[in-house]
Motif scaffolding. Structure first.
Motif, PDB file in Angstrom:
ATOM      1  N   PHE A   1      50.738  11.664  70.295  1.00  0.00           N
ATOM      2  CA  PHE A   1      51.912  10.265  70.800  1.00  0.00           C
ATOM      3  C   PHE A   1      52.641  10.335  69.641  1.00  0.00           C
ATOM      4  O   PHE A   1      52.336  10.265  68.681  1.00  0.00           O
ATOM      5  CB  PHE A   1      51.208   9.086  71.237  1.00  0.00           C
ATOM      6  CG  PHE A   1      50.223   9.060  72.413  1.00  0.00           C
ATOM      7  CD1 PHE A   1      50.784   8.465  73.601  1.00  0.00           C
ATOM      8  CD2 PHE A   1      48.963   9.570  72.512  1.00  0.00           C
ATOM      9  CE1 PHE A   1      49.769   8.556  74.721  1.00  0.00           C
ATOM     10  CE2 PHE A   1      48.165   9.638  73.721  1.00  0.00           C
ATOM     11  CZ  PHE A   1      48.624   9.192  74.742  1.00  0.00           C
ATOM     12  N   THR A   2      54.083   9.736  70.185  1.00  0.00           N
ATOM     13  CA  THR A   2      54.860   9.506  69.074  1.00  0.00           C
ATOM     14  C   THR A   2      54.539   8.024  68.641  1.00  0.00           C
ATOM     15  O   THR A   2      53.946   7.186  69.431  1.00  0.00           O
ATOM     16  CB  THR A   2      56.298   9.469  69.478  1.00  0.00           C
ATOM     17  OG1 THR A   2      56.257   8.444  70.420  1.00  0.00           O
ATOM     18  CG2 THR A   2      56.900  11.009  69.919  1.00  0.00           C
ATOM     19  N   GLU A   3      55.154   7.492  67.333  1.00  0.00           N
ATOM     20  CA  GLU A   3      54.998   6.222  66.954  1.00  0.00           C
ATOM     21  C   GLU A   3      55.567   5.003  68.103  1.00  0.00           C
ATOM     22  O   GLU A   3      54.873   4.288  68.058  1.00  0.00           O
ATOM     23  CB  GLU A   3      55.526   6.305  65.505  1.00  0.00           C
ATOM     24  CG  GLU A   3      54.662   6.780  64.396  1.00  0.00           C
ATOM     25  CD  GLU A   3      55.359   6.949  63.222  1.00  0.00           C
ATOM     26  OE1 GLU A   3      56.707   6.648  63.245  1.00  0.00           O
ATOM     27  OE2 GLU A   3      54.565   6.834  62.234  1.00  0.00           O
ATOM     28  N   THR A   4      56.633   5.671  68.627  1.00  0.00           N
ATOM     29  CA  THR A   4      57.239   4.618  69.647  1.00  0.00           C
ATOM     30  C   THR A   4      56.592   4.420  70.796  1.00  0.00           C
ATOM     31  O   THR A   4      56.201   3.280  71.234  1.00  0.00           O
ATOM     32  CB  THR A   4      58.669   5.223  70.010  1.00  0.00           C
ATOM     33  OG1 THR A   4      59.470   5.695  68.835  1.00  0.00           O
ATOM     34  CG2 THR A   4      59.371   4.304  70.877  1.00  0.00           C
ATOM     35  N   GLN A   5      55.640   5.676  71.091  1.00  0.00           N
ATOM     36  CA  GLN A   5      54.888   5.581  72.420  1.00  0.00           C
ATOM     37  C   GLN A   5      53.601   4.875  72.137  1.00  0.00           C
ATOM     38  O   GLN A   5      53.104   3.887  72.933  1.00  0.00           O
ATOM     39  CB  GLN A   5      54.434   6.808  72.854  1.00  0.00           C
ATOM     40  CG  GLN A   5      55.587   7.874  73.581  1.00  0.00           C
ATOM     41  CD  GLN A   5      54.987   9.138  73.723  1.00  0.00           C
ATOM     42  OE1 GLN A   5      54.388   9.690  72.940  1.00  0.00           O
ATOM     43  NE2 GLN A   5      55.477   9.643  74.859  1.00  0.00           N
ATOM     44  N   ILE A   6      53.353   4.758  70.845  1.00  0.00           N
ATOM     45  CA  ILE A   6      51.923   4.043  70.290  1.00  0.00           C
ATOM     46  C   ILE A   6      52.182   2.520  70.616  1.00  0.00           C
ATOM     47  O   ILE A   6      51.608   1.679  70.828  1.00  0.00           O
ATOM     48  CB  ILE A   6      51.461   4.495  68.886  1.00  0.00           C
ATOM     49  CG1 ILE A   6      50.871   5.899  69.135  1.00  0.00           C
ATOM     50  CG2 ILE A   6      50.461   3.666  68.178  1.00  0.00           C
ATOM     51  CD1 ILE A   6      50.782   6.744  67.755  1.00  0.00           C
ATOM     52  N   VAL A   7      53.282   2.135  69.775  1.00  0.00           N
ATOM     53  CA  VAL A   7      53.893   0.841  69.876  1.00  0.00           C
ATOM     54  C   VAL A   7      53.912   0.236  71.258  1.00  0.00           C
ATOM     55  O   VAL A   7      53.528  -0.939  71.401  1.00  0.00           O
ATOM     56  CB  VAL A   7      55.060   0.470  68.992  1.00  0.00           C
ATOM     57  CG1 VAL A   7      55.506  -0.846  69.145  1.00  0.00           C
ATOM     58  CG2 VAL A   7      54.827   0.984  67.459  1.00  0.00           C
ATOM     59  N   SER A   8      54.633   0.956  72.103  1.00  0.00           N
ATOM     60  CA  SER A   8      54.573   0.539  73.525  1.00  0.00           C
ATOM     61  C   SER A   8      53.147   0.363  73.978  1.00  0.00           C
ATOM     62  O   SER A   8      53.118  -0.518  75.066  1.00  0.00           O
ATOM     63  CB  SER A   8      55.381   1.546  74.422  1.00  0.00           C
ATOM     64  OG  SER A   8      54.772   2.662  74.602  1.00  0.00           O
ATOM     65  N   VAL A   9      52.263   1.086  73.789  1.00  0.00           N
ATOM     66  CA  VAL A   9      50.799   0.959  74.156  1.00  0.00           C
ATOM     67  C   VAL A   9      50.247  -0.510  73.841  1.00  0.00           C
ATOM     68  O   VAL A   9      49.705  -0.931  74.402  1.00  0.00           O
ATOM     69  CB  VAL A   9      49.957   2.300  74.111  1.00  0.00           C
ATOM     70  CG1 VAL A   9      48.662   1.996  74.490  1.00  0.00           C
ATOM     71  CG2 VAL A   9      50.516   3.507  74.738  1.00  0.00           C
ATOM     72  N   LEU A  10      50.463  -0.249  72.436  1.00  0.00           N
ATOM     73  CA  LEU A  10      49.940  -1.757  71.999  1.00  0.00           C
ATOM     74  C   LEU A  10      50.641  -2.965  72.457  1.00  0.00           C
ATOM     75  O   LEU A  10      50.057  -4.152  72.747  1.00  0.00           O
ATOM     76  CB  LEU A  10      50.126  -1.814  70.450  1.00  0.00           C
ATOM     77  CG  LEU A  10      49.245  -0.589  69.553  1.00  0.00           C
ATOM     78  CD1 LEU A  10      49.719  -0.519  68.312  1.00  0.00           C
ATOM     79  CD2 LEU A  10      48.069  -0.756  69.858  1.00  0.00           C
ATOM     80  N   ASN A  11      51.952  -2.748  72.795  1.00  0.00           N
ATOM     81  CA  ASN A  11      52.799  -3.942  73.245  1.00  0.00           C
ATOM     82  C   ASN A  11      52.236  -4.286  74.985  1.00  0.00           C
ATOM     83  O   ASN A  11      51.901  -5.634  75.406  1.00  0.00           O
ATOM     84  CB  ASN A  11      54.174  -3.756  73.478  1.00  0.00           C
ATOM     85  CG  ASN A  11      54.603  -3.770  72.241  1.00  0.00           C
ATOM     86  OD1 ASN A  11      54.285  -4.598  71.295  1.00  0.00           O
ATOM     87  ND2 ASN A  11      56.014  -3.434  72.109  1.00  0.00           N
ATOM     88  N   GLU A  12      51.832  -3.327  75.611  1.00  0.00           N
ATOM     89  CA  GLU A  12      51.042  -3.558  76.801  1.00  0.00           C
ATOM     90  C   GLU A  12      49.702  -4.214  76.843  1.00  0.00           C
ATOM     91  O   GLU A  12      49.580  -5.121  77.568  1.00  0.00           O
ATOM     92  CB  GLU A  12      50.683  -2.142  77.655  1.00  0.00           C
ATOM     93  CG  GLU A  12      51.908  -1.537  78.123  1.00  0.00           C
ATOM     94  CD  GLU A  12      51.486  -0.017  78.840  1.00  0.00           C
ATOM     95  OE1 GLU A  12      50.636  -0.236  79.380  1.00  0.00           O
ATOM     96  OE2 GLU A  12      52.356   0.883  78.123  1.00  0.00           O
ATOM     97  N   ALA A  13      48.845  -3.843  75.562  1.00  0.00           N
ATOM     98  CA  ALA A  13      47.749  -4.507  75.491  1.00  0.00           C
ATOM     99  C   ALA A  13      47.841  -6.140  75.239  1.00  0.00           C
ATOM    100  O   ALA A  13      47.406  -7.083  75.398  1.00  0.00           O
ATOM    101  CB  ALA A  13      46.949  -3.877  74.318  1.00  0.00           C
ATOM    102  N   ASP A  14      49.034  -6.247  74.429  1.00  0.00           N
ATOM    103  CA  ASP A  14      49.422  -7.683  74.020  1.00  0.00           C
ATOM    104  C   ASP A  14      49.922  -8.670  75.110  1.00  0.00           C
ATOM    105  O   ASP A  14      49.806  -9.871  75.013  1.00  0.00           O
ATOM    106  CB  ASP A  14      50.640  -7.690  72.758  1.00  0.00           C
ATOM    107  CG  ASP A  14      50.056  -7.115  71.464  1.00  0.00           C
ATOM    108  OD1 ASP A  14      48.840  -7.239  71.245  1.00  0.00           O
ATOM    109  OD2 ASP A  14      50.818  -6.809  70.676  1.00  0.00           O
ATOM    110  N   ALA A  15      50.450  -7.698  76.112  1.00  0.00           N
ATOM    111  CA  ALA A  15      50.791  -8.644  77.298  1.00  0.00           C
ATOM    112  C   ALA A  15      49.732  -8.926  78.262  1.00  0.00           C
ATOM    113  O   ALA A  15      50.054  -9.588  79.206  1.00  0.00           O
ATOM    114  CB  ALA A  15      52.060  -7.341  78.146  1.00  0.00           C
ATOM    115  N   GLY A  16      48.380  -8.398  78.016  1.00  0.00           N
ATOM    116  CA  GLY A  16      47.423  -8.855  78.773  1.00  0.00           C
ATOM    117  C   GLY A  16      46.377  -7.712  79.444  1.00  0.00           C
ATOM    118  O   GLY A  16      45.634  -8.010  79.935  1.00  0.00           O
ATOM    119  N   MET A  17      47.181  -6.650  79.341  1.00  0.00           N
ATOM    120  CA  MET A  17      46.268  -5.427  79.800  1.00  0.00           C
ATOM    121  C   MET A  17      45.013  -5.238  79.156  1.00  0.00           C
ATOM    122  O   MET A  17      44.826  -5.307  78.098  1.00  0.00           O
ATOM    123  CB  MET A  17      47.188  -4.185  80.157  1.00  0.00           C
ATOM    124  CG  MET A  17      46.547  -3.295  80.758  1.00  0.00           C
ATOM    125  SD  MET A  17      47.618  -1.776  81.280  1.00  0.00           S
ATOM    126  CE  MET A  17      48.703  -2.263  82.306  1.00  0.00           C
TER     127      MET A  17
END
Length: 65
Positions: free
Chosen positions: A6-22
């Motif tokens: 995964f690229t760093e940008t993709q990793i940050v987007s995955v972490l943001n999904e978790a922060d959103a409540g997933m």
């Protein structure tokens, strides 16, 4: 088994999904990673936004001189 990086940008987007409540378990299944990988990503990139990531890349010292 094919290894996907995964690229760093993709990793940050995955972490943001978790922060959103997933839920983390569902998120890891969706992206094909383990919860241990998620924990490592959270330790390294937790709380970072895309703009902070760009700034970090720009000011990262070059190890090859």
């Amino acid at each position: 088994m094919k290894k996907f990086r995964f690229t760093e940008t993709q990793i940050v987007s995955v972490l943001n999904e978790a922060d959103a409540g997933m839920k983390v378990a569902h998120l890891c299944r969706k992206h094909g990673t383990s919860e241990a990988t998620y924990d490592n990503w959270k330790a390294k990139y937790g709380g970072m936004s895309a703009s902070e990531l760009k700034r970090r890349k720009r000011w990262k010292p070059n190890s090859r001189i």
